[in-house]
Design a protein around this motif. Sequence first.
Motif, PDB file in Angstrom:
ATOM      1  N   GLY A   1     -50.641 -25.657 -55.948  1.00 25.15           N
ATOM      2  CA  GLY A   1     -49.865 -26.235 -56.249  1.00 25.15           C
ATOM      3  C   GLY A   1     -50.736 -27.204 -57.245  1.00 25.15           C
ATOM      4  N   ASN A   2     -49.863 -28.478 -58.562  1.00 18.28           N
ATOM      5  CA  ASN A   2     -50.499 -28.945 -59.612  1.00 18.28           C
ATOM      6  C   ASN A   2     -49.029 -30.162 -59.359  1.00 18.28           C
ATOM      7  N   GLN A   3     -48.849 -30.750 -57.413  1.00 20.90           N
ATOM      8  CA  GLN A   3     -48.540 -31.962 -57.334  1.00 20.90           C
ATOM      9  C   GLN A   3     -49.476 -33.435 -57.353  1.00 20.90           C
ATOM     10  N   PHE A   4     -49.536 -34.028 -58.082  1.00 24.95           N
ATOM     11  CA  PHE A   4     -50.072 -35.382 -58.140  1.00 24.95           C
ATOM     12  C   PHE A   4     -49.533 -36.754 -57.506  1.00 24.95           C
TER      13      PHE A   4
ATOM     14  N   TYR B   1     -58.567 -32.785 -54.446  1.00 26.25           N
ATOM     15  CA  TYR B   1     -58.891 -33.235 -56.981  1.00 26.25           C
ATOM     16  C   TYR B   1     -58.319 -34.246 -56.807  1.00 26.25           C
TER      17      TYR B   1
ATOM     18  N   LEU C   1     -56.543 -37.459 -69.802  1.00 29.75           N
ATOM     19  CA  LEU C   1     -57.123 -37.218 -68.582  1.00 29.75           C
ATOM     20  C   LEU C   1     -58.673 -37.051 -68.443  1.00 29.75           C
TER      21      LEU C   1
ATOM     22  N   GLN D   1     -53.684 -44.092 -70.185  1.00 28.98           N
ATOM     23  CA  GLN D   1     -52.682 -44.067 -70.546  1.00 28.98           C
ATOM     24  C   GLN D   1     -52.242 -45.296 -71.144  1.00 28.98           C
TER      25      GLN D   1
ATOM     26  N   SER E   1     -54.702 -34.613 -55.631  1.00 27.17           N
ATOM     27  CA  SER E   1     -53.304 -33.433 -55.279  1.00 27.17           C
ATOM     28  C   SER E   1     -54.441 -32.523 -54.417  1.00 27.17           C
TER      29      SER E   1
ATOM     30  N   TYR F   1     -56.563 -40.791 -65.179  1.00 30.01           N
ATOM     31  CA  TYR F   1     -55.756 -40.877 -66.121  1.00 30.01           C
ATOM     32  C   TYR F   1     -56.004 -42.191 -67.037  1.00 30.01           C
TER      33      TYR F   1
ATOM     34  N   PHE G   1     -49.983 -40.306 -57.655  1.00 33.25           N
ATOM     35  CA  PHE G   1     -50.620 -41.248 -58.593  1.00 33.25           C
ATOM     36  C   PHE G   1     -50.668 -42.639 -57.353  1.00 33.25           C
TER      37      PHE G   1
ATOM     38  N   PHE H   1     -54.546 -44.937 -64.244  1.00 32.08           N
ATOM     39  CA  PHE H   1     -54.584 -44.093 -63.122  1.00 32.08           C
ATOM     40  C   PHE H   1     -54.954 -43.629 -62.203  1.00 32.08           C
TER      41      PHE H   1
ATOM     42  N   GLY I   1     -47.065 -45.905 -75.300  1.00 34.09           N
ATOM     43  CA  GLY I   1     -45.246 -45.266 -75.811  1.00 34.09           C
ATOM     44  C   GLY I   1     -46.836 -43.622 -75.833  1.00 34.09           C
ATOM     45  N   LYS I   2     -47.861 -43.492 -75.446  1.00 33.15           N
ATOM     46  CA  LYS I   2     -48.052 -42.459 -74.553  1.00 33.15           C
ATOM     47  C   LYS I   2     -47.908 -41.689 -73.766  1.00 33.15           C
ATOM     48  N   GLY I   3     -48.588 -40.248 -73.483  1.00 34.40           N
ATOM     49  CA  GLY I   3     -48.457 -39.627 -72.517  1.00 34.40           C
ATOM     50  C   GLY I   3     -50.078 -40.016 -71.954  1.00 34.40           C
ATOM     51  N   PRO I   4     -50.029 -39.731 -70.395  1.00 35.49           N
ATOM     52  CA  PRO I   4     -51.817 -39.929 -69.765  1.00 35.49           C
ATOM     53  C   PRO I   4     -52.640 -38.574 -70.203  1.00 35.49           C
TER      54      PRO I   4
END
Lengths: 112, 113
Positions: free
Chosen positions: A97-100, A32, A46, A38, A93, A36, A102, A89, A41-44
């Motif tokens: 699991g949900n480990q990306f 997958y 999707l 970004q 993955s 992203y 980057f 970015f 000051g914000k989160g990434p």
Amino acid sequence: QQQVKQSPQSLIVQKGGISIINCAYENTAFDYFPWYQQFPGKGPALLIAIRPDVSEKKEGRFTISFNKSAKQFSLHIMDSQPGDSATYFCAASYHTGNQFYFGTGTSLTVIP
Amino acid sequence: KAGVTQTPRYLIKTRGQQVTLSCSPISGHRSVSWYQQTPGQGLQFLFEYFSETQRNKGNFPGRFSGRQFSNSRSEMNVSTLELGDSALYLCASSMEGGGTEAFFGQGTRLTVV
């Protein structure tokens, strides 16, 4: 070892132009591949994602091209706008699991 | 639909102290992952929790720990803070994990002085 390599580190594009960001990965078990966006000051956030059984996916002005044999994928931003100026970015993955993993990010500046 | 909520947004701590950060995932999401973002190292995976169990762990020292509650909310704890722990800590939630859409919160900016 960097599992996902991203280039360029920074990119300057004229308004209306095409922005292209490239990523390469090592592990063929990755299943997958999201991109992203970004802002400071914000989160990434999707943007768009693809799986290896598809060679291209388009959503609005954003397109992912995927080359499984070369283990590369890229993000194309058509008709780039100043509001697209942000850090992008790529990631990868596994199926479980949900480990990306980057990439190191690309700072895009779109000049009017 | 509410997004991923992280609290607090900003923290200033002294070396040697400990800190707890909180993450409330999107309703219905059972997977919560934590990442550390720094200018030098980029986005690095800390750990992932799914149904209250740690499913994956990154290469961070044991001072970094986490947990997930039955309502899927998650906390991460950093003990004996070091200057190098200054970073933006992000959590991401997804339905199941395993190569599905993951949505990030705004992050907690931790400064260690």
